[in-house]
Structures are given as structure tokens and as C-alpha cells.
Design an enzyme around this catalytic site. Structure first.
Site, PDB file in Angstrom:
ATOM      1  N   ASN A 194      19.237 -44.343  11.742  1.00  0.00           N
ATOM      2  CA  ASN A 194      20.461 -44.266  10.938  1.00  0.00           C
ATOM      3  C   ASN A 194      20.272 -43.874   9.477  1.00  0.00           C
ATOM      4  OD1 ASN A 194      22.467 -44.583  12.860  1.00  0.00           O
ATOM      5  ND2 ASN A 194      21.922 -46.743  13.093  1.00  0.00           N
ATOM      6  N   THR A 205      20.189 -48.695  18.961  1.00  0.00           N
ATOM      7  CA  THR A 205      19.400 -47.508  18.620  1.00  0.00           C
ATOM      8  C   THR A 205      17.905 -47.818  18.693  1.00  0.00           C
ATOM      9  OG1 THR A 205      21.152 -46.814  17.116  1.00  0.00           O
ATOM     10  CG2 THR A 205      19.024 -45.757  16.840  1.00  0.00           C
ATOM     11  N   GLY A 206      17.520 -49.000  18.197  1.00  0.00           N
ATOM     12  CA  GLY A 206      16.096 -49.344  18.186  1.00  0.00           C
ATOM     13  C   GLY A 206      15.521 -49.418  19.591  1.00  0.00           C
ATOM     14  N   TRP A 245      14.405 -57.648  13.849  1.00  0.00           N
ATOM     15  CA  TRP A 245      14.581 -59.085  13.639  1.00  0.00           C
ATOM     16  C   TRP A 245      16.081 -59.348  13.533  1.00  0.00           C
ATOM     17  CZ3 TRP A 245      11.256 -62.976  14.296  1.00  0.00           C
ATOM     18  CH2 TRP A 245      11.658 -64.251  13.888  1.00  0.00           C
ATOM     19  N   HIS A 277      26.313 -54.686  21.172  1.00  0.00           N
ATOM     20  CA  HIS A 277      24.872 -54.864  21.367  1.00  0.00           C
ATOM     21  C   HIS A 277      24.498 -56.296  21.727  1.00  0.00           C
ATOM     22  CE1 HIS A 277      24.303 -50.905  19.899  1.00  0.00           C
ATOM     23  NE2 HIS A 277      24.651 -51.175  18.658  1.00  0.00           N
TER      24      HIS A 277
HETATM   25  N1  CTP Z   1      17.562 -54.095  14.190  1.00  0.00           N
HETATM   26  C1  CTP Z   1      17.059 -55.390  14.399  1.00  0.00           C
HETATM   27  N2  CTP Z   1      17.461 -56.412  13.588  1.00  0.00           N
HETATM   28  C2  CTP Z   1      18.331 -56.209  12.591  1.00  0.00           C
HETATM   29  C3  CTP Z   1      18.868 -54.907  12.374  1.00  0.00           C
HETATM   30  C4  CTP Z   1      18.454 -53.876  13.190  1.00  0.00           C
HETATM   31  O1  CTP Z   1      16.276 -55.598  15.325  1.00  0.00           O
HETATM   32  N3  CTP Z   1      18.676 -57.234  11.796  1.00  0.00           N
HETATM   33  C5  CTP Z   1      17.064 -52.988  15.022  1.00  0.00           C
HETATM   34  C6  CTP Z   1      17.970 -52.695  16.215  1.00  0.00           C
HETATM   35  O2  CTP Z   1      17.191 -52.302  17.314  1.00  0.00           O
HETATM   36  C7  CTP Z   1      18.803 -51.537  15.714  1.00  0.00           C
HETATM   37  C8  CTP Z   1      17.825 -50.790  14.810  1.00  0.00           C
HETATM   38  O3  CTP Z   1      17.030 -51.818  14.221  1.00  0.00           O
HETATM   39  O4  CTP Z   1      19.275 -50.704  16.728  1.00  0.00           O
HETATM   40  C9  CTP Z   1      18.469 -49.944  13.738  1.00  0.00           C
HETATM   41  O5  CTP Z   1      19.412 -50.712  13.020  1.00  0.00           O
HETATM   42  P1  CTP Z   1      20.919 -50.208  12.842  1.00  0.00           P
HETATM   43  O6  CTP Z   1      20.892 -48.972  12.056  1.00  0.00           O
HETATM   44  O7  CTP Z   1      21.738 -51.337  12.330  1.00  0.00           O
HETATM   45  O8  CTP Z   1      21.244 -49.963  14.394  1.00  0.00           O
HETATM   46  P2  CTP Z   1      22.397 -49.579  15.413  1.00  0.00           P
HETATM   47  O9  CTP Z   1      21.998 -50.076  16.757  1.00  0.00           O
HETATM   48  O10 CTP Z   1      22.647 -48.118  15.369  1.00  0.00           O
HETATM   49  O11 CTP Z   1      23.642 -50.367  14.955  1.00  0.00           O
HETATM   50  P3  CTP Z   1      25.174 -49.995  15.093  1.00  0.00           P
HETATM   51  O12 CTP Z   1      25.417 -49.685  16.546  1.00  0.00           O
HETATM   52  O13 CTP Z   1      25.839 -51.241  14.618  1.00  0.00           O
HETATM   53  O14 CTP Z   1      25.415 -48.817  14.194  1.00  0.00           O
END
Ligand code: CTP
Length: 319
Positions: free
Chosen positions: A132, A242-243, A263, A293
Site C-alpha cells: 500500500n 494484502t500481507g 502484528w 479481514h
Molecule cells: N498488517 C499486520 N498488522 C497490522 C497492520 C498490517 O499484520 N497492524 C499486515 C497485514 O497482513 C496487512 C499488511 O500488513 O495486509 C499491509 O497493511 P495494510 O496496508 O493496512 O493492509 P491491507 O490488508 O491492504 O488493509 P486494508 O484492506 O484495510 O486496506
């Protein structure tokens, strides 16, 4: 059988659940961690039954022609037109074709990265995947700067670049992309309706400024295939984050996968507050049913895989 292997381990895993300040977190140790290469190969083989990341990482030019109408992957009733700009940015061949790496980093966006001093270690991997368009320069000591592959949900335009309302937002965006050089910019444009005008603006800026980024747009089957793989392994994920998507794709290209910034908990093991994102003030929403998620479940799964040597999950300081 690899599938059973993973699900059995989820049940029997010796993960220690520590309850601190109301949050359950999973402890794992980096000491004595060793890659389990045969498990890595088995997981790669099993994932290949569901998807081929080399192909599914992006649709290619020959899949569509301008003017084609497609259904959104997660909202089949709604449709999207393949515009001229979008078509011109589709790669001729997969940007990941024949690319193989010894070690890769998948960098999540958790605030757990702050003060981690992991920047150097992250940048030392052969291939670095980020999510992102997370900013790096101001956080280089903790997150590094190398980005070979970076994702961009359409919502990022609104969240981090003011919806491109004024020239300075657009400039900031163009500057961020120009730093990527010829890295892969992965835009999930066909998931749900809502972000299409943002994707169009992004495409127009890339073309107008002749940016070198290599755009990729995930295949229409990717998300279902990834979900299918994890479901088969008894990890019922509504919509992979996404992760987790990036880890799943990386198993195809990388012999050793190192995860950082994963985390999804508001406190660390010592009870200290952890920001949801290392770079902004977004709040935790993944404990409510409103969120698509299930990051804590994903984390638990990744932790099991860490303990079995399939990947390395770093959630503390890199020394
Ligand atoms: N992540 C995590 N713990 C957090 C924030 C993020 O483990 N506190 C991991 C997740 O696997 C996440 C990835 O980092 O998918 C990227 O973070 P983010 O950009 O927030 O992910 P998105 O999944 O794309 O979130 P959203 O669908 O809300 O846009």
C-alpha cells in the site's frame, strides 16, 4: 500430505498464548530458527495446485482489449470497462516471469516496526515486497527503503494522497512512484466497485509522467484461489489481507521468506501500545465484524509456519 500436515500442526501447535491487557498474542522465538527447505518446497507445490503466482500476479495485455466489460471479482453484479489507459498499462508478460530469489522480505505495515531497527536487514534481502505504497524514507532505519514490488489498493489515493484534490497531492504521488524506478506496482483494480476513478487517475498520471514503474493488476481468479488454498488448510479467511496475499505469492519465487511488520494487535508482548500502521493514525478495526479481514487468525497461522521453519516472522528488534 502437505495439506494435512499444515492443518494438523495448527491444532497441535505448541504456540504459547499469552494474555496481557486483554489481548491474546502468540509468542515465537527467533533463536535457533532454521529454514525447513523441504516444507518450503511442499508448501510451494500445494499452493501451485490452487494458483500459479507467475501467471496470477497480473493479467496481461492479450487477456483484454480496450472496451471489454468485466465483472468485479468480489461483486459480480457490478462491471468495469477496460479503458484505453488501463489496457496500455497491462504488462505484455508477467512481471514475475522466471524471477527467482534466495531470500525475500514481505513487509507489512504494523507499528511494531517502529524502533525495530530492521531497515538494514530488510534491505539486505534479494527481493523486497511492500504494501500500500507505505512511506519509507522518513522511516528508513526501521523499515529500509528497497522496494522491488509494492501494492496499492485504490483506497490509498484517498487515504494517503488527499484524493488527488490538488496539484501538491498529485505531485507527492508522482514523486513516490518515481522513487520506485522499475519496481512492480501491483494494483488490485478488479476486486470491488468504488475505486475505479482512482485507478484511472493513477493510470493517467503514470502515462503522463512517463513513470518507469511496472504496473501489474492481479488476475480475476487470484483472490478466490488464495482463499481456497488457506480454506483447504483449515484457515477460514473471508478475504485474505494484502500481507497474506503477498506471502502466498512469494512462495512461488522465494526460497526463504522473511516477514516484518505483521502484528495485528494493539499491544506488544510487554503491554506497550502498538500503532496499527507505522506511518499514519489509522485505528484498529480488525476485531469487529465490519472488517473483511481476519488478521489475528492470519497471524496465528504465520506464527505456526514460523515455528515450523517455513518462513521467518520478525516482530521484535533486528540486532
Ligand atoms: N498488517 C499486520 N498488522 C497490522 C497492520 C498490517 O499484520 N497492524 C499486515 C497485514 O497482513 C496487512 C499488511 O500488513 O495486509 C499491509 O497493511 P495494510 O496496508 O493496512 O493492509 P491491507 O490488508 O491492504 O488493509 P486494508 O484492506 O484495510 O486496506
Amino acid at each position: 500430505d502437505g495439506e494435512l500436515c499444515l492443518s494438523r500442526s495448527l491444532v497441535n501447535s505448541s504456540d504459547k498464548i499469552i494474555r496481557k491487557s486483554g489481548s491474546s498474542v502468540f509468542q515465537h522465538s527467533l533463536e535457533g530458527w532454521k529454514i525447513n527447505s523441504s516444507l518450503v518446497l511442499e508448501i510451494r507445490k500445494n499452493i501451485l495446485r490452487f494458483l500459479d503466482a507467475e501467471r496470477d500476479v497480473s493479467v496481461v495485455k492479450s487477456s483484454f482489449k480496450p472496451g471489454d466489460v468485466i465483472h468485479y471479482v468480489l461483486d459480480r453484479r457490478r462491471t468495469l470497462n477496460i479503458s484505453q489507459d488501463l489496457h496500455s498499462l497491462l504488462p505484455e508478460v508477467s512481471p514475475m516471469k522466471n524471477r527467482r530469489f534466495k531470500t525475500c522480505a514481505v513487509v507489512g505495515n504494523s507499528g511494531i516496526l517502529l524502533d525495530s531497527e530492521c531497515g538494514k536487514e530488510i534491505d539486505s534481502h534479494n527481493f523486497v515486497i511492500r504494501c500500500n505504497l507505505a512511506p519509507v524514507v522518513e522511516f528508513a532505519a526501521d523499515v529500509g527503503t528497497k522496494s522491488d514490488f509494492i501494492t496499492m489498493n485504490p483506497s490509498v489515493v484517498q487515504r494517503a494522497f488527499g484524493g488527488f484534490r490538488n496539484e501538491s497531492d498529485r505531485e507527492k504521488f508522482v514523486h513516490r512512484l518515481s522513487m520506485l524506478n522499475d519496481s512492480v506496482l501491483w494494483i488490485p483494480a478488479f476486486m470491488v466497485k468504488g475505486g475505479e476513478k482512482h485507478v484511472e487517475w493513477v493510470n493517467a498520471l503514470i502515462l503522463k509522467n512517463k513513470l518507469k514503474v511496472r504496473t501489474a493488476y492481479p488476475s480475476l481468479r487470484l483472490i478466490h484461489a488464495v482463499r481456497g488454498y488457506w480454506l483447504t488448510n483449515k484457515v477460514p479467511i473471508k478475504r485474505p489481507s494484502t500481507g497474506l496475499l503477498m506471502y502466498t505469492l512469494a512462495t512461488r519465487f522465494c526460497d526463504e521468506i522473511h516477514l516484518y511488520g505483521f502484528w495485528p494487535f494493539p499491544k506488544d508482548l510487554n503491554g506497550k501500545a502498538v500503532k496499527y500502521h507505522y506511518y499514519d493514525d489509522l485505528k484498529y478495526r480488525y476485531f469487529s465484524n465490519a472488517s473483511p479481514h481476519r488478521m489475528p487468525l492470519e497471524f496465528k497461522t504465520l506464527n505456526v509456519l514460523h515455528n515450523r521453519g517455513a518462513l521467518k516472522l520478525t516482530t521484535g528488534k533486528c540486532i
